[in-house]
Design an enzyme around this catalytic site. Structure first.
Site, PDB file in Angstrom:
ATOM      1  N   CYS A   6       7.571  18.437  26.396  1.00  0.00           N
ATOM      2  CA  CYS A   6       6.297  17.786  26.097  1.00  0.00           C
ATOM      3  C   CYS A   6       6.073  17.675  24.589  1.00  0.00           C
ATOM      4  O   CYS A   6       6.628  18.452  23.813  1.00  0.00           O
ATOM      5  CB  CYS A   6       5.179  18.624  26.730  1.00  0.00           C
ATOM      6  SG  CYS A   6       3.724  17.646  27.067  1.00  0.00           S
ATOM      7  N   ASP A 127      -0.463  26.773  33.540  1.00  0.00           N
ATOM      8  CA  ASP A 127      -0.266  26.843  32.092  1.00  0.00           C
ATOM      9  C   ASP A 127      -0.930  28.103  31.540  1.00  0.00           C
ATOM     10  O   ASP A 127      -1.630  28.831  32.254  1.00  0.00           O
ATOM     11  CB  ASP A 127      -0.938  25.582  31.501  1.00  0.00           C
ATOM     12  CG  ASP A 127      -0.345  25.147  30.181  1.00  0.00           C
ATOM     13  OD1 ASP A 127       0.343  25.951  29.537  1.00  0.00           O
ATOM     14  OD2 ASP A 127      -0.585  23.990  29.795  1.00  0.00           O
TER      15      ASP A 127
HETATM   16  O1  LIG Z   1       0.405  19.815  23.207  1.00  0.00           O
HETATM   17  C1  LIG Z   1      -0.800  19.835  22.968  1.00  0.00           C
HETATM   18  O2  LIG Z   1      -1.211  19.935  21.801  1.00  0.00           O
HETATM   19  C2  LIG Z   1      -1.798  19.713  24.060  1.00  0.00           C
HETATM   20  C3  LIG Z   1      -3.131  19.508  23.743  1.00  0.00           C
HETATM   21  C4  LIG Z   1      -4.072  19.407  24.746  1.00  0.00           C
HETATM   22  C5  LIG Z   1      -3.699  19.485  26.079  1.00  0.00           C
HETATM   23  C6  LIG Z   1      -2.370  19.688  26.416  1.00  0.00           C
HETATM   24  C7  LIG Z   1      -1.422  19.814  25.414  1.00  0.00           C
HETATM   25  N1  LIG Z   1      -0.099  20.033  25.719  1.00  0.00           N
HETATM   26  C8  LIG Z   1       0.358  20.339  27.023  1.00  0.00           C
HETATM   27  C9  LIG Z   1       1.769  20.739  26.989  1.00  0.00           C
HETATM   28  O3  LIG Z   1       2.481  20.516  26.054  1.00  0.00           O
HETATM   29  C10 LIG Z   1       2.351  21.485  28.129  1.00  0.00           C
HETATM   30  O4  LIG Z   1       1.799  21.108  29.324  1.00  0.00           O
HETATM   31  C11 LIG Z   1       2.233  22.967  27.977  1.00  0.00           C
HETATM   32  O5  LIG Z   1       0.895  23.329  27.781  1.00  0.00           O
HETATM   33  C12 LIG Z   1       3.117  23.459  26.895  1.00  0.00           C
HETATM   34  O6  LIG Z   1       2.711  24.692  26.402  1.00  0.00           O
HETATM   35  P1  LIG Z   1       3.522  25.452  25.281  1.00  0.00           P
HETATM   36  O7  LIG Z   1       4.985  25.308  25.608  1.00  0.00           O
HETATM   37  O8  LIG Z   1       3.028  26.840  25.383  1.00  0.00           O
HETATM   38  O9  LIG Z   1       3.203  24.818  23.985  1.00  0.00           O
END
Ligand SMILES: O=C(O)c1ccccc1NCC(=O)[C@H](O)[C@H](O)COP(=O)(O)O
Length: 202
Positions: A6, A127
């Site tokens: 992502c 999450d």
């Molecule tokens: O990536 C962001 O900044 C973000 C902002 C607001 C809502 C969702 C967002 N990202 C979601 C994701 O990238 C994934 O679903 C997941 O939360 C990834 O988490 P992590 O690997 O802990 O960064």
């Protein structure tokens, strides 16, 4: 194992994801995010993807009209909905031909949040408490109420911990953003490749 990376913002890192055989690539439309990308710019990324790779737009507290408009402009296959979803928002996305991933904090899910909005075709993503921050999903919640449907694990995953967490929680897929970055918002080719290899070897 289904693997989603992502927060992609550049064609170079998108190409790395494809070469590493990810199943889905995410672009972030939450305005507060360091990974925010305009839907028109996202379209140029999506056009590089083979049809076998899902192109996921990530939204937080977004009105349904905003989600559908961005999905159309960017050419998404899938929307990932965090936070508040308007009544009928999931049905409207499905009616527009989009696949839906409903993202909830693991603790929120274990407490019973939003279960009534989970239509049969909706995939669940569990999450950490602050999406995209690198904070892990609550382990006790993941173990206390494992979902019966297909679900994705996210939050604080890295190349070093993903295999162990897959074995501990048995999700059908994993999603990562912070754990494959060399600095906040900047993806690393080496970390993406290491993450996919570790997830697929679990
Ligand atoms: O990536 C962001 O900044 C973000 C902002 C607001 C809502 C969702 C967002 N990202 C979601 C994701 O990238 C994934 O679903 C997941 O939360 C990834 O988490 P992590 O690997 O802990 O960064």
């Amino acid at each position: 194992m289904f693997v989603k990376v992502c927060g992609i913002t550049t064609p170079e890192m998108l190409d790395v994801c494809v070469d590493a055989s990810v199943d889905a690539v995410g672009v972030v439309f939450a305005p507060r995010s360091v990974r925010y990308i305009e839907p028109g710019d996202a379209r140029m990324l999506g056009e590089r993807l083979p049809r076998s790779v899902e192109f996921v737009g990530v939204f937080q507290d977004a009105p349904t009209d905003t989600v559908l408009e961005a999905a159309h402009v960017a050419g998404l296959t899938t929307v990932q909905l965090h936070g508040v979803v308007e009544p009928g928002g999931i049905e409207a996305a499905e009616a527009a031909g989009l696949r839906v991933i409903r993202a909830l904090g693991a603790a929120e899910y274990a407490a019973g949040a939003a279960h009534d909005s989970l239509l049969p075709a909706v995939r669940l993503l569990l999450d950490g408490p602050d999406p995209g921050s690198g904070e892990a999903a609550d382990p006790a919640s993941l173990l206390s109420r494992p979902p019966e449907r297909s679900w994705l694990l996210a939050g604080g995953l890295t190349p070093d911990n993903v295999a162990e967490r897959i074995r501990a929680y048995s999700p059908y897929g994993v999603d990562v953003s912070s754990g494959v970055e060399s600095s906040r918002g900047v993806k690393s080719e080496d970390l993406i490749r290491a993450f996919v290899a570790a997830a697929c070897s679990a």
